[in-house]
Design a protein around this motif. Structure first.
Motif, PDB file in Angstrom:
ATOM      1  N   ASP A   7      46.221  39.743  31.322  1.00 47.97           N
ATOM      2  CA  ASP A   7      46.755  40.984  31.898  1.00 47.97           C
ATOM      3  C   ASP A   7      45.955  42.168  31.393  1.00 47.97           C
ATOM      4  O   ASP A   7      45.318  42.116  30.338  1.00 47.97           O
ATOM      5  CB  ASP A   7      48.219  41.183  31.506  1.00 47.97           C
ATOM      6  CG  ASP A   7      49.169  40.297  32.284  1.00 47.97           C
ATOM      7  OD1 ASP A   7      48.730  39.655  33.256  1.00 47.97           O
ATOM      8  OD2 ASP A   7      50.354  40.246  31.914  1.00 47.97           O
ATOM      9  N   GLN A   8      45.999  43.253  32.147  1.00 45.68           N
ATOM     10  CA  GLN A   8      45.297  44.471  31.757  1.00 45.68           C
ATOM     11  C   GLN A   8      46.322  45.488  31.275  1.00 45.68           C
ATOM     12  O   GLN A   8      47.329  45.731  31.938  1.00 45.68           O
ATOM     13  CB  GLN A   8      44.524  45.044  32.938  1.00 45.68           C
ATOM     14  CG  GLN A   8      43.732  46.280  32.595  1.00 45.68           C
ATOM     15  CD  GLN A   8      43.002  46.849  33.791  1.00 45.68           C
ATOM     16  OE1 GLN A   8      43.543  46.898  34.883  1.00 45.68           O
ATOM     17  NE2 GLN A   8      41.777  47.278  33.585  1.00 45.68           N
ATOM     18  N   ASP A  22      41.694  51.268  28.969  1.00 45.39           N
ATOM     19  CA  ASP A  22      42.241  50.000  29.434  1.00 45.39           C
ATOM     20  C   ASP A  22      41.586  48.851  28.683  1.00 45.39           C
ATOM     21  O   ASP A  22      40.495  48.984  28.135  1.00 45.39           O
ATOM     22  CB  ASP A  22      42.059  49.822  30.942  1.00 45.39           C
ATOM     23  CG  ASP A  22      40.607  49.778  31.343  1.00 45.39           C
ATOM     24  OD1 ASP A  22      40.053  48.667  31.380  1.00 45.39           O
ATOM     25  OD2 ASP A  22      40.016  50.846  31.601  1.00 45.39           O
ATOM     26  N   ARG A  59      49.105  45.764  34.031  1.00 43.08           N
ATOM     27  CA  ARG A  59      48.705  45.252  35.341  1.00 43.08           C
ATOM     28  C   ARG A  59      48.630  43.742  35.203  1.00 43.08           C
ATOM     29  O   ARG A  59      47.786  43.217  34.479  1.00 43.08           O
ATOM     30  CB  ARG A  59      47.345  45.794  35.755  1.00 43.08           C
ATOM     31  CG  ARG A  59      47.371  47.234  36.128  1.00 43.08           C
ATOM     32  CD  ARG A  59      46.046  47.640  36.719  1.00 43.08           C
ATOM     33  NE  ARG A  59      46.050  49.062  36.967  1.00 43.08           N
ATOM     34  CZ  ARG A  59      44.974  49.812  37.005  1.00 43.08           C
ATOM     35  NH1 ARG A  59      43.786  49.257  36.826  1.00 43.08           N
ATOM     36  NH2 ARG A  59      45.051  51.085  37.236  1.00 43.08           N
ATOM     37  N   HIS A  60      49.556  43.054  35.860  1.00 40.93           N
ATOM     38  CA  HIS A  60      49.594  41.597  35.792  1.00 40.93           C
ATOM     39  C   HIS A  60      48.536  41.047  36.746  1.00 40.93           C
ATOM     40  O   HIS A  60      48.728  41.045  37.949  1.00 40.93           O
ATOM     41  CB  HIS A  60      50.978  41.071  36.175  1.00 40.93           C
ATOM     42  CG  HIS A  60      52.051  41.521  35.241  1.00 40.93           C
ATOM     43  ND1 HIS A  60      52.249  40.956  34.006  1.00 40.93           N
ATOM     44  CD2 HIS A  60      52.991  42.493  35.362  1.00 40.93           C
ATOM     45  CE1 HIS A  60      53.265  41.549  33.408  1.00 40.93           C
ATOM     46  NE2 HIS A  60      53.726  42.481  34.206  1.00 40.93           N
ATOM     47  N   LEU A  61      47.418  40.598  36.208  1.00 39.82           N
ATOM     48  CA  LEU A  61      46.313  40.124  37.025  1.00 39.82           C
ATOM     49  C   LEU A  61      46.337  38.620  37.232  1.00 39.82           C
ATOM     50  O   LEU A  61      45.932  38.127  38.269  1.00 39.82           O
ATOM     51  CB  LEU A  61      44.980  40.536  36.384  1.00 39.82           C
ATOM     52  CG  LEU A  61      44.799  42.038  36.171  1.00 39.82           C
ATOM     53  CD1 LEU A  61      43.482  42.316  35.467  1.00 39.82           C
ATOM     54  CD2 LEU A  61      44.865  42.774  37.494  1.00 39.82           C
ATOM     55  N   ASP A  73      57.212  47.245  36.207  1.00 42.20           N
ATOM     56  CA  ASP A  73      55.746  47.235  36.258  1.00 42.20           C
ATOM     57  C   ASP A  73      55.176  47.375  37.652  1.00 42.20           C
ATOM     58  O   ASP A  73      54.027  47.661  37.816  1.00 42.20           O
ATOM     59  CB  ASP A  73      55.206  45.929  35.657  1.00 42.20           C
ATOM     60  CG  ASP A  73      55.523  45.835  34.167  1.00 42.20           C
ATOM     61  OD1 ASP A  73      55.644  46.892  33.533  1.00 42.20           O
ATOM     62  OD2 ASP A  73      55.648  44.712  33.672  1.00 42.20           O
ATOM     63  N   ALA A  74      55.979  47.122  38.675  1.00 43.97           N
ATOM     64  CA  ALA A  74      55.471  47.191  40.047  1.00 43.97           C
ATOM     65  C   ALA A  74      56.557  47.735  40.974  1.00 43.97           C
ATOM     66  O   ALA A  74      57.729  47.461  40.782  1.00 43.97           O
ATOM     67  CB  ALA A  74      55.054  45.796  40.518  1.00 43.97           C
TER      68      ALA A  74
END
Length: 78
Positions: A7-8, A22, A59-61, A73-74
């Motif tokens: 994740d970022q 980041d 940011r869940h990548l 988060d979103a």
């Protein structure tokens, strides 16, 4: 706050003129994904232990199967 490997983390400073930072989560200290995290920062490529503050979001990548971003988060679609 819960993160997964890959994740970022984005740290946005409230101070004017300060740049955003980041990094990638490369290590977890708790199985449930709660802080602190080992983070590789994109601006220095260094890894450090990081305790996120209120100006940090994830940011869940690379979400594992069945795990999605939390409601904080979103944005939710209507």
């Amino acid at each position: 706050m819960q993160a997964h490997l890959g994740d970022q983390l984005v740290v946005a400073s409230p101070a004017t003129g300060t740049t955003r930072r980041d990094g990638e989560v490369v290590g977890l200290h708790h199985e449930d994904g709660t802080p602190p995290y080992d983070v590789r920062w994109s601006d220095t490529d260094r890894i450090s232990l990081f305790f996120p503050g209120p100006d940090t979001h994830i940011r869940h990548l690379n979400c594992p199967a069945g795990a999605g971003p939390s409601h904080t988060d979103a944005p939710q679609e209507a």
